[in-house]
Design a protein around this motif. Structure first.
Motif, PDB file in Angstrom:
ATOM      1  N   GLU A  94      -9.336  -1.210   9.176  1.00  0.00           N
ATOM      2  CA  GLU A  94      -9.839  -2.165   8.191  1.00  0.00           C
ATOM      3  C   GLU A  94      -8.825  -3.236   7.850  1.00  0.00           C
ATOM      4  OE1 GLU A  94     -11.775  -0.185   4.988  1.00  0.00           O
ATOM      5  OE2 GLU A  94     -13.198   0.685   6.403  1.00  0.00           O
ATOM      6  N   PRO A  95      -8.380  -3.970   8.852  1.00  0.00           N
ATOM      7  CA  PRO A  95      -7.379  -5.013   8.591  1.00  0.00           C
ATOM      8  C   PRO A  95      -8.009  -6.184   7.838  1.00  0.00           C
ATOM      9  CG  PRO A  95      -8.121  -5.143  10.861  1.00  0.00           C
ATOM     10  CD  PRO A  95      -8.805  -3.951  10.251  1.00  0.00           C
ATOM     11  N   ALA A 128      -0.605   5.123  14.128  1.00  0.00           N
ATOM     12  CA  ALA A 128       0.587   4.328  13.828  1.00  0.00           C
ATOM     13  C   ALA A 128       0.810   4.239  12.324  1.00  0.00           C
ATOM     14  CB  ALA A 128       0.448   2.926  14.418  1.00  0.00           C
ATOM     15  N   ARG A 129      -0.276   4.326  11.558  1.00  0.00           N
ATOM     16  CA  ARG A 129      -0.157   4.236  10.098  1.00  0.00           C
ATOM     17  C   ARG A 129       0.024   5.606   9.473  1.00  0.00           C
ATOM     18  NH1 ARG A 129      -2.693   0.156  12.047  1.00  0.00           N
ATOM     19  NH2 ARG A 129      -2.703  -1.920  11.102  1.00  0.00           N
ATOM     20  N   GLY A 141       0.047  -1.312  15.677  1.00  0.00           N
ATOM     21  CA  GLY A 141       1.036  -0.914  14.678  1.00  0.00           C
ATOM     22  C   GLY A 141       2.197  -0.101  15.211  1.00  0.00           C
ATOM     23  N   HIS A 142       2.341  -0.037  16.536  1.00  0.00           N
ATOM     24  CA  HIS A 142       3.413   0.775  17.099  1.00  0.00           C
ATOM     25  C   HIS A 142       4.623  -0.096  17.432  1.00  0.00           C
ATOM     26  CE1 HIS A 142       0.629   4.195  17.620  1.00  0.00           C
ATOM     27  NE2 HIS A 142      -0.259   3.259  17.863  1.00  0.00           N
ATOM     28  N   PRO A 188       4.578  -7.944  16.174  1.00  0.00           N
ATOM     29  CA  PRO A 188       3.131  -7.726  16.029  1.00  0.00           C
ATOM     30  C   PRO A 188       2.792  -6.534  15.130  1.00  0.00           C
ATOM     31  CG  PRO A 188       3.731  -7.910  18.349  1.00  0.00           C
ATOM     32  CD  PRO A 188       4.996  -7.989  17.582  1.00  0.00           C
ATOM     33  N   GLU A 189       3.598  -5.438  15.245  1.00  0.00           N
ATOM     34  CA  GLU A 189       3.238  -4.219  14.514  1.00  0.00           C
ATOM     35  C   GLU A 189       3.387  -4.365  13.012  1.00  0.00           C
ATOM     36  OE1 GLU A 189       5.583  -4.478  16.828  1.00  0.00           O
ATOM     37  OE2 GLU A 189       7.415  -3.398  16.319  1.00  0.00           O
ATOM     38  N   GLU A 190       4.085  -5.429  12.566  1.00  0.00           N
ATOM     39  CA  GLU A 190       4.256  -5.594  11.115  1.00  0.00           C
ATOM     40  C   GLU A 190       3.326  -6.650  10.534  1.00  0.00           C
ATOM     41  OE1 GLU A 190       8.434  -6.099  10.228  1.00  0.00           O
ATOM     42  OE2 GLU A 190       8.917  -4.488  11.641  1.00  0.00           O
ATOM     43  N   ARG A 191       2.407  -7.175  11.360  1.00  0.00           N
ATOM     44  CA  ARG A 191       1.534  -8.236  10.855  1.00  0.00           C
ATOM     45  C   ARG A 191       0.241  -7.683  10.288  1.00  0.00           C
ATOM     46  NH1 ARG A 191       2.640 -13.707  14.290  1.00  0.00           N
ATOM     47  NH2 ARG A 191       4.881 -13.407  14.405  1.00  0.00           N
ATOM     48  N   ASN A 192      -0.013  -6.404  10.569  1.00  0.00           N
ATOM     49  CA  ASN A 192      -1.132  -5.734   9.925  1.00  0.00           C
ATOM     50  C   ASN A 192      -2.464  -6.421  10.167  1.00  0.00           C
ATOM     51  OD1 ASN A 192      -2.110  -3.622   8.543  1.00  0.00           O
ATOM     52  ND2 ASN A 192      -1.741  -4.500   6.506  1.00  0.00           N
TER      53      ASN A 192
END
Lengths: 365, 285
Positions: free
Chosen positions: A151-152, A102-103, B186-187, A72-76
């Motif tokens: 802002e995804p 996280a960013r 994002g974690h 999930p964390e890499e799907r942005n």
């Protein structure tokens, strides 16, 4: 190609197919309202896209990239949950800031972004509160702020207005389109409320029993529902569905309702003699001096409309809706005028819509 | 709010007092005994009136057991230290091993996961005596007998299943959406474990650790068989008070008071973590 593309997605739990060969596409910057009754698989589909649930088969392509297998964390993407899913041990501010943390954004960037999004959502005064100190409306806005802040390009909203009160839901329904369109994000908006689906969706996809039963514009789904189930789900009061058999004589194609001929659109040639169901929207019916004679059973006034339940001689119930302030009998017997050309016809065996010839031409064109 | 009538209030007060007296009396009596000499303890009829003395505590702390016949050395303070090392050590190891395992069992259903979890729980069913004989022989062969390491390892039979099963339940109670939300933000999964799962299961982990500590502290049989004098905890060490010249009740009482103090202090300290609400109203119920 940007936006969201889903190809033949299948997800089963135990041996039940929750999602069965789902394919759909949302063009960049557009909002798809994913509508369906509870248990239809809407939330599962959203979780598959977010990466929280692993599908058995199929492809999910976000902004041109196949994300199958990505965590999930890499799907942005941004997602707001129906139950808010706020982090209970963090303040509203920390909750909202967490995607930026996280960013690895700087402290200044984070505080600017938090201020901007919370002012927009009118929750800047409760930033220091813990989630348990927030009202449901504030929780919902906090969850929304958290989904929006980074802002995804892809935004998944899982029935975010489900758990808030009616007034706030109405306000948010007006505000959301402005919020969403301003960002150019591709949105999937899950809802069980047909009004929300029609107000927010550029396109509506109806999901029922793990299948997509119709995709179309709000107008399409409302006026030309693909089957009786969709016809009943869209519209309040619910559509009148009456068993009929279309016939033909020199005056054209008609059905008999209480010994009265109701003429249909001439395109229904193919339906003649078939066992069918006619769908009549309550707001397309009106009381008149002549028409189908009915007995008035009950009348329910709403603010903007009055809904009357009537019964025909053969005991079939028909609901009539009219704007408040219009005059009509409220007891006794009355007559209903039926505009046959606005009616939709369904096959009685499978509930599928019978497409009139004129529509086919329209669709082909 | 429910309001009680005066009669109800009186009855509730009486009932609560009775319960507190019932449970606290042994401890109260032990404290009294620890402040008396053997003579005043054993007089008949027993009396609450006596000249308090700290000689028992002094004897234990100094390590000299003086009876009317002879004087002998005891290792009680050493035993107390052993108890602390063994209990703290085994709870620490059990937390390091058990908490991540509990998370895995709670969140990742893999083939055989239930069986493995149950096998770990079944360690608690086995009668310790059945395990001890072969264990002693193996430990002597590989040189683990009579070491802190060996004892802490064996103590995992007590602590690990307890921590694993209690903490697993707490992890399962955390709504999964909260963790999904953190990852979608994002974690990584590890950050989610550290920043979401661990803090939210905190009260459960504290409760499990406290229970495991008490069980480890109270263990007798493993330490009796596997530990020699210099590694013995208080439970085994208390046997030394049964001497040829009689049982030293006063010193036993003082030893008991000293040995329940660490657990009591820990329980009081951990209490505030135990009462903290788990879900804190994050998700609409």
């Amino acid at each position: 190609m940007s936006g969201i593309q889903i190809k033949s997605l299948t997800k089963t739990y135990k041996s039940d197919a929750v999602l069965d060969d789902i394919s759909l596409e949302v063009p960049e910057g557009k909002t798809l309202a994913l509508f369906g009754p509870s248990g239809a698989g809407k939330t599962v589909l959203l979780r598959c896209i977010a990466g929280a649930v692993e599908p058995e088969a199929g492809q999910i392509i976000l902004n041109g990239m196949d994300v199958s297998g990505l965590p999930p964390e890499e799907r942005n993407l941004g997602m707001a949950f129906q139950n808010f899913a706020l982090f209970p041990h963090m303040s509203a501010e920390e909750n909202i800031a967490s995607p930026l943390k996280a960013r690895k954004s700087t402290r200044d960037q984070i505080s600017t972004a938090v201020r901007r999004v919370t002012e927009l959502l009118k929750i800047d005064h409760v930033l220091g509160h813990a989630p348990k100190e927030l009202s449901n409306g504030q929780k919902q806005r906090t969850a929304l702020a958290r989904a929006l802040i980074a802002e995804p390009d892809i935004l998944l909203l899982d029935d975010p207005l489900r758990n808030v009160d009616a007034k706030l839901r109405f306000e948010m329904r007006l505000e959301l389109p402005r919020l969403l369109s301003g960002r150019g994000a591709t949105v999937i908006y899950v809802t069980q409320d047909y009004k929300e689906a029609m107000a927010l969706g550029d396109t509506i996809a109806v999901l029922d029993g793990g299948h997509i039963t119709q995709i179309g514009s709000p107008e399409d789904v409302y006026l030309r529902p693909a089957n009786t189930a969709i016809a009943s789900l869209f519209g309040d009061p619910v559509i009148n569905l009456l068993d009929v058999v279309p016939e033909r004589d020199e005056s054209g194609i008609f059905v008999m309702l209480s010994d009265q001929k109701v003429h249909l659109n001439s395109g229904y040639d193919a339906a003649v003699g078939r066992e069918a169901i006619i769908g009549l929207r309550p707001e397309s019916l009106r009381f008149a001096n002549e028409g189908i004679p009915v007995e008035i059973e009950a009348e329910t006034p709403f603010n903007e409309k009055i809904v009357t339940l009537t019964q025909t001689k053969r005991g079939r119930e028909i609901i009539v809706s009219r704007p408040a302030g219009t005059d009509a009998p409220s007891t006794g017997t009355a007559c209903i005028a039926v505009e046959g050309t606005s009616a939709v016809l369904f096959d009685r065996k499978n509930g599928e819509r019978i497409v009139p010839a004129s529509d086919e031409k329209e669709q082909a064109a | 709010m429910h309001h009680y009538s005066p009669l109800e209030r009186v009855l509730r007060g009486v009932a609560l007092t009775a319960i507190v007296i019932f449970f606290m009396f042994p401890i109260f009596w032990i404290v009294l005994m620890s402040l008396q000499t053997n003579e005043t303890i054993l007089r008949s009829p027993p009396s609450m009136v006596f000249e308090p003395t700290f000689s028992n505590y002094a004897a234990i702390i100094a390590g000299r057991l003086d009876s009317n016949v002879a004087s002998m050395g005891i290792e009680f303070m050493n035993n107390l230290m052993n108890s602390i090392i063994l209990s703290v050590g085994s709870v620490t190891v059990a937390l390091i091993l058990g908490v991540p395992a509990a998370y895995a069992f709670a969140r990742h259903k893999f083939r055989g996961s239930e069986d493995i979890a149950f096998t770990l729980l079944s360690f608690r069913f086995a009668p310790p005596l059945l395990v001890l004989l072969p264990l002693t022989m193996y430990f002597q062969q590989i040189g683990l007998a009579d070491t802190y390491l060996g004892l802490i390892w064996v103590y995992q039979l007590i602590c690990l299943p307890l921590i694993l099963w209690i903490v697993r339940g707490y992890f399962e109670d955390i709504p999964q959406d909260i963790e999904h939300a953190y990852r979608i933000a994002g974690h990584s999964w590890f950050a989610t474990f550290r920043k979401i799962a661990l803090p939210l299961a905190g009260p459960g982990i504290a409760a499990a650790a406290l229970l495991a500590f008490i069980f480890a502290w109270n263990n007798f049989i493993f330490a009796l068989v596997l530990a020699s004098a210099d590694k013995q905890p208080v439970t085994v060490g208390a046997l030394a008070f049964v001497t040829a010249s009689g049982i030293q009740y006063g010193q036993i009482a003082a030893a008991v008071v000293l040995s329940i103090t660490p657990t009591l202090a820990l329980a009081l300290y951990a209490q505030r973590y135990l009462v903290e609400g788990l879900s804190l109203g994050a998700v609409k119920g």
